[in-house]
Design a protein around this motif. Structure first.
Motif, short mmCIF file in Angstrom:
data_model
loop_
_atom_site.label_atom_id
_atom_site.label_comp_id
_atom_site.label_asym_id
_atom_site.label_seq_id
_atom_site.Cartn_x
_atom_site.Cartn_y
_atom_site.Cartn_z
N PHE A 73 7.44 -10.09 3.88
CA PHE A 73 6.91 -7.94 3.45
C PHE A 73 8.19 -7.23 3.44
N ASP A 83 4.65 -3.42 1.64
CA ASP A 83 3.77 -4.04 1.43
C ASP A 83 4.89 -5.31 1.12
N ARG A 84 2.98 -6.51 1.29
CA ARG A 84 3.93 -7.86 0.80
C ARG A 84 3.71 -7.96 -0.06
N ASP A 114 -5.66 -12.74 4.81
CA ASP A 114 -6.11 -11.35 4.79
C ASP A 114 -6.87 -11.42 6.33
N GLN A 117 -2.69 -10.59 7.69
CA GLN A 117 -2.55 -9.02 7.18
C GLN A 117 -3.04 -7.70 7.00
N LEU A 118 -4.37 -7.42 7.06
CA LEU A 118 -5.19 -6.74 7.20
C LEU A 118 -5.64 -6.19 8.46
N ARG A 120 -5.45 -4.88 12.01
CA ARG A 120 -3.96 -2.96 11.64
C ARG A 120 -3.88 -3.08 13.24
N GLN A 123 -0.49 -4.72 11.55
CA GLN A 123 0.03 -3.28 10.81
C GLN A 123 0.64 -2.90 11.02
N CYS A 284 5.32 -7.72 -5.39
CA CYS A 284 4.37 -7.81 -4.87
C CYS A 284 3.97 -9.00 -5.00
N MET A 290 -1.40 -6.28 -0.13
CA MET A 290 -1.26 -4.96 1.19
C MET A 290 -0.16 -4.22 1.02
N SER A 291 -0.93 -3.20 1.59
CA SER A 291 0.10 -1.35 1.46
C SER A 291 -0.27 -0.26 3.10
N ALA A 292 0.70 -0.70 3.62
CA ALA A 292 0.29 1.16 4.53
C ALA A 292 1.84 1.61 5.22
#
Length: 300
Positions: A73, A83-84, A114, A117-118, A120, A123, A284, A290-292
């Motif tokens: 990341f 970002d992944r 996912d 990484q998805l 929450r 994250q 990426c 994945m982005s946060a």
């Protein structure tokens, strides 16, 4: 999340960061961390799912008592995102204070997906780590780009397993550093583990590498922590504190014992001549995006 709720979370994070800056390590109990992650948007369902994410880990490439996945990341401070990153092999060397039979060996781990990484809550842990490391003055490692504003974070999802035939060693290498700037370790869960298993000892940098946890110089032990509860989290400035761990011991020796962890290795990008430079892309991931958004910086 309301602005007021976020302000309360940032205030709490800032207090933890102040301790980290002053002590060069910090330990956040799991119940406290769970509250922080909920403040960052995680739900009870996210937390429950995180406790199960290690159940399908494949065998580790070099350690018979471990199952593992990893992922990269990028803490993109300039653009305010995490970002992944694309898949890269992984290597740690004896020159980075990591002395083990596979030191310097390029290893390839299965990738986290996912389901992790998805989540929450996961994250939120990434955002917590990015918040803690940004703008902290630390001892520099050779051949890392300290002019770069962001960070590379290599994440490991690990299960250490003890069986009647095999002892699980969270740190088979003994006293070591992780070759990075900041290490963070978070417990996801354990089964059939004795109350005195997997104790982490922090050591002065003068402690010789590769010494077993129970053979170290007691005068050079500068701290100890134990991950016992879900989300118990430790932070350490990796080039200023070495560490070691005691093994995973089964409470019922006839049954397997497991310990599930997330390990966040965070450092500046490698420069030419560093052993990891050929494997340090900031591109990426094309098939696992994945982005946060990062949190606003602390004022410590």
């Amino acid at each position: 999340m309301s602005t007021n709720d976020l302000d309360l979370v940032i205030s709490d994070l800032t207090r933890i960061k102040k301790e980290y800056v002053e002590q060069r390590s910090a330990f956040v109990p799991g119940e406290h961390m769970a509250g922080l992650l909920k403040g960052l948007g995680a739900t009870d369902a996210d937390l429950a799912q995180l406790q199960r994410v290690s159940d399908d880990l494949p065998d580790d490439p070099t350690l018979p008592f471990r199952k593992s996945k990893n992922g990269r990341f990028h803490f993109d401070v300039k653009n305010g995102t995490v970002d992944r990153g694309e898949f890269q092999p992984f290597v740690l060397s004896a020159g980075e204070d990591f002395v083990r039979h596979d030191s310097g060996q390029t290893r390839e781990f299965a990738e986290v997906g996912d389901d992790l990484q998805l989540n929450r809550a996961f994250q939120g842990l990434l955002l917590f780590k990015a918040f803690m490391v940004q703008d902290v003055e630390i001892a520099h490692r050779p051949k890392l780009d300290y002019d770069y504003p962001g960070w590379v974070c290599t994440l490991f999802n690990l299960r250490t397993v003890t069986t009647p035939e095999l002892v699980g060693e969270p740190a088979l290498e003994g006293v070591h550093s992780d070759g990075v700037d900041h290490t963070m370790t978070t417990l996801l869960g354990s089964e059939n583990m004795t109350a005195d298993s997997a104790i982490t000892f922090l050591h002065d940098m003068r402690q010789i590498n590769a010494v077993r946890w129970d053979e170290v110089d007691p005068e050079l032990v500068v701290g100890r922590h134990q991950h016992r509860h879900f989300l118990d989290t430790m932070l350490v400035v990796d080039h200023e504190r070495k560490h070691s761990l005691s093994p995973v011991v089964a409470a019922d020796p006839q049954q397997a014992s497991t310990r599930d962890m997330l390990i966040f290795f965070t450092r500046k990008p490698a420069l030419e001549g560093h052993i990891s430079h050929p494997h340090d892309s900031l591109v990426c991931h094309s098939s696992l995006p994945m982005s946060a958004g990062l949190l606003p910086p602390a004022r410590v």
